[in-house]
Motif scaffolding. Structure first.
Motif, PDB file in Angstrom:
ATOM      1  N   ALA A  74     -10.509  65.589  33.448  1.00 17.06           N
ATOM      2  CA  ALA A  74      -9.819  64.588  34.269  1.00 17.06           C
ATOM      3  C   ALA A  74     -10.147  64.769  35.738  1.00 17.06           C
TER       4      ALA A  74
ATOM      5  N   LEU B  78      -5.023  55.499  40.385  1.00 24.27           N
ATOM      6  CA  LEU B  78      -5.209  56.039  39.042  1.00 24.27           C
ATOM      7  C   LEU B  78      -4.445  57.352  38.953  1.00 24.27           C
TER       8      LEU B  78
ATOM      9  N   THR C 208     -13.464  63.184  36.222  1.00 21.41           N
ATOM     10  CA  THR C 208     -13.289  61.725  36.242  1.00 21.41           C
ATOM     11  C   THR C 208     -12.762  61.272  37.591  1.00 21.41           C
TER      12      THR C 208
ATOM     13  N   ASP D 102     -12.945  51.045  29.489  1.00 21.94           N
ATOM     14  CA  ASP D 102     -11.525  50.734  29.616  1.00 21.94           C
ATOM     15  C   ASP D 102     -11.023  50.853  31.051  1.00 21.94           C
ATOM     16  N   LEU D 103     -11.464  51.884  31.761  1.00 24.24           N
ATOM     17  CA  LEU D 103     -10.979  52.088  33.121  1.00 24.24           C
ATOM     18  C   LEU D 103     -11.426  50.951  34.030  1.00 24.24           C
TER      19      LEU D 103
ATOM     20  N   ARG E  32       1.407  56.971  26.997  1.00 26.79           N
ATOM     21  CA  ARG E  32       0.919  55.748  27.646  1.00 26.79           C
ATOM     22  C   ARG E  32       1.990  54.656  27.596  1.00 26.79           C
TER      23      ARG E  32
ATOM     24  N   THR F 236      -3.889  60.443  36.382  1.00 27.18           N
ATOM     25  CA  THR F 236      -4.374  61.059  35.149  1.00 27.18           C
ATOM     26  C   THR F 236      -3.350  62.089  34.688  1.00 27.18           C
TER      27      THR F 236
ATOM     28  N   VAL G 154      -4.751  53.556  30.091  1.00 25.62           N
ATOM     29  CA  VAL G 154      -6.025  53.733  29.399  1.00 25.62           C
ATOM     30  C   VAL G 154      -6.007  55.048  28.637  1.00 25.62           C
ATOM     31  N   ASP G 155      -6.824  55.112  27.597  1.00 31.97           N
ATOM     32  CA  ASP G 155      -7.013  56.329  26.807  1.00 31.97           C
ATOM     33  C   ASP G 155      -8.334  56.954  27.239  1.00 31.97           C
ATOM     34  N   PRO G 156      -8.311  58.098  27.927  1.00 30.09           N
ATOM     35  CA  PRO G 156      -9.560  58.689  28.423  1.00 30.09           C
ATOM     36  C   PRO G 156     -10.442  59.257  27.322  1.00 30.09           C
TER      37      PRO G 156
ATOM     38  N   SER H 166      -3.706  57.174  32.934  1.00 30.42           N
ATOM     39  CA  SER H 166      -4.635  57.601  31.881  1.00 30.42           C
ATOM     40  C   SER H 166      -4.045  58.805  31.155  1.00 30.42           C
ATOM     41  N   ASP H 167      -3.922  58.699  29.835  1.00 33.10           N
ATOM     42  CA  ASP H 167      -3.416  59.812  29.038  1.00 33.10           C
ATOM     43  C   ASP H 167      -3.867  59.606  27.596  1.00 33.10           C
TER      44      ASP H 167
END
Length: 384
Positions: free
Chosen positions: A283, A204, A286, A258-259, A236, A206, A248-250, A229-230
């Motif tokens: 982030a 992943l 996360t 989504d993740l 993205r 970020t 994915v959209d965090p 992720s952004d």
């Protein structure tokens, strides 16, 4: 990053290089003030020093944060630490990272720092944290060392600077960011790989800035299944062009799973590696929460003060968590990054990450253009 308030005493000059026309340095005077051009008609090179004519410099996000007042630096100074150029003069014998002798006329990139190479930190293999560190684009302007940053026509390189010879064919837009973002991305993937094999791992990333996008490409080429992720849809979409298997959209509250869906979509059961390249405290949280058992979190994006986060030591113990910080890079990382770009810059749209080229005199406009919502990088070309 360590910043000295004034450079240490320098060796007596061994060679005075007259410059016609004079070199030009764009000097930043402080927050809220415009840059001023300073002419440098000659450079005094001490033994082991190098003068480079800058071909292209790119504006890093840290430059933008500095002029916005978010980072403290000694002024006046010449900003800029992403660059590619050609050797104009050498005093004595200087060797590149691979050990070969540097020659005038060669095209090169160089590290953002100059290290003493003899202190305990240098001997431990972390010269970027040298106790006598000098940092290009962060040093106060001083007599006999005016060309200290990338926003100038020339750069005056001190002994202890890692210099890498580069080929003539790779575009300057690809090479200039190597001295900050690309080499840092290479270091981040390498440090993660020392804990968890990147080949086959679910990674992943970020943040889809230059570091995150480059991490995506490098990790993909090393066999990873990358999720980026952004919150920016354009970034993205760009990540997919840099090898990401999923994005994915965090910040989308309507899709909290989504993740997990992305991990399943790439054929994984959990996240093995997280490389945090955004600098967002959310982030980082996360990353620490989502990494799987025995995983590693590499923190690379937090380069200025940020909000504190909670850390659960019991979770870290029970999940066998490894957390690593990456700040800048080693000389070998810079050489490896240059080699990677030479081999793979046509496989991914690295050149397209840099927007328009702007004249050196328009440095203030370039910094404004490189702010939020702008291209990944903006370039300054002294030759324009």
């Amino acid at each position: 990053m360590t910043t000295r308030l004034a450079p240490p005493p320098v060796a007596a000059p061994a060679w005075h290089v007259e410059l016609t026309p004079p070199a030009v340095a764009m000097v930043w005077l402080g927050h809220g003030r415009r840059h001023e051009a300073v002419a440098v008609p000659g450079v005094a090179l001490a033994e082991g020093e190098v003068l480079v004519a800058i071909e292209l410099a790119t504006v890093c996000g840290s430059d933008v944060r500095t002029v916005a007042g978010h980072r403290t630096v000694p002024t006046p100074l010449v900003l800029g630490h992403e660059f590619v150029g050609r050797v104009a003069a050498i005093s004595g014998t200087v060797r590149t990272v691979d050990g070969s002798r540097l020659r005038e006329g060669e095209r090169v990139i160089w590290s953002t720092t100059a290290a003493c190479l003899v202190c305990d930190r240098c001997r431990r293999g972390i010269p970027q944290k040298c106790r006598e560190l000098r940092t290009y684009g962060r040093e106060r302007l001083a007599p006999r060392w005016e060309l200290t940053g990338g926003f100038a026509s020339h750069a005056h390189l001190r002994p202890g600077t890692a210099i890498v010879r580069v080929d003539e064919a790779t575009p300057a837009e690809v090479l200039a960011p190597a001295t900050c973002g690309t080499a840092t991305a290479w270091a981040a993937v390498d440090r993660a790989d020392r804990v968890v094999d990147v080949d086959g791992a679910v990674v992943l990333v970020t943040g889809a800035g230059l570091v995150g996008l480059t991490v995506s490409a490098i990790a993909t080429d090393r066999g990873a299944r990358v999720i980026v992720s952004d919150p920016d849809p354009a970034r993205r979409a760009l990540a997919l062009r840099f090898g990401a298997a999923a994005v994915v959209d965090p910040g989308d509250p309507a899709r909290p799973d989504d993740l997990a869906r992305a991990v399943a979509a790439v054929g994984g059961t959990e996240i093995d590696i997280v490389i945090e390249a955004s600098g967002s405290s959310a982030a980082v949280e996360t990353a620490l929460c989502e990494v799987g058992i025995g995983g590693v979190v590499v923190l690379v994006g937090t380069v200025s003060p940020s909000a504190k986060i909670a850390f659960d030591p019991e979770q870290a113990v029970r999940t066998l968590l490894t957390v690593r910080g990456v700040s800048d890079y080693s000389p070998d990382d810079l050489a490896a990054a240059a080699g990677y770009l030479h081999a793979r810059h046509t496989a991914y749209p690295f050149a397209q990450l840099v927007g328009e080229r702007m004249p050196l005199a328009e440095v203030d406009a370039a910094l404004a253009a490189a702010g939020p919502g702008g291209p990944v990088r903006v370039a300054l070309a002294p030759g324009l």
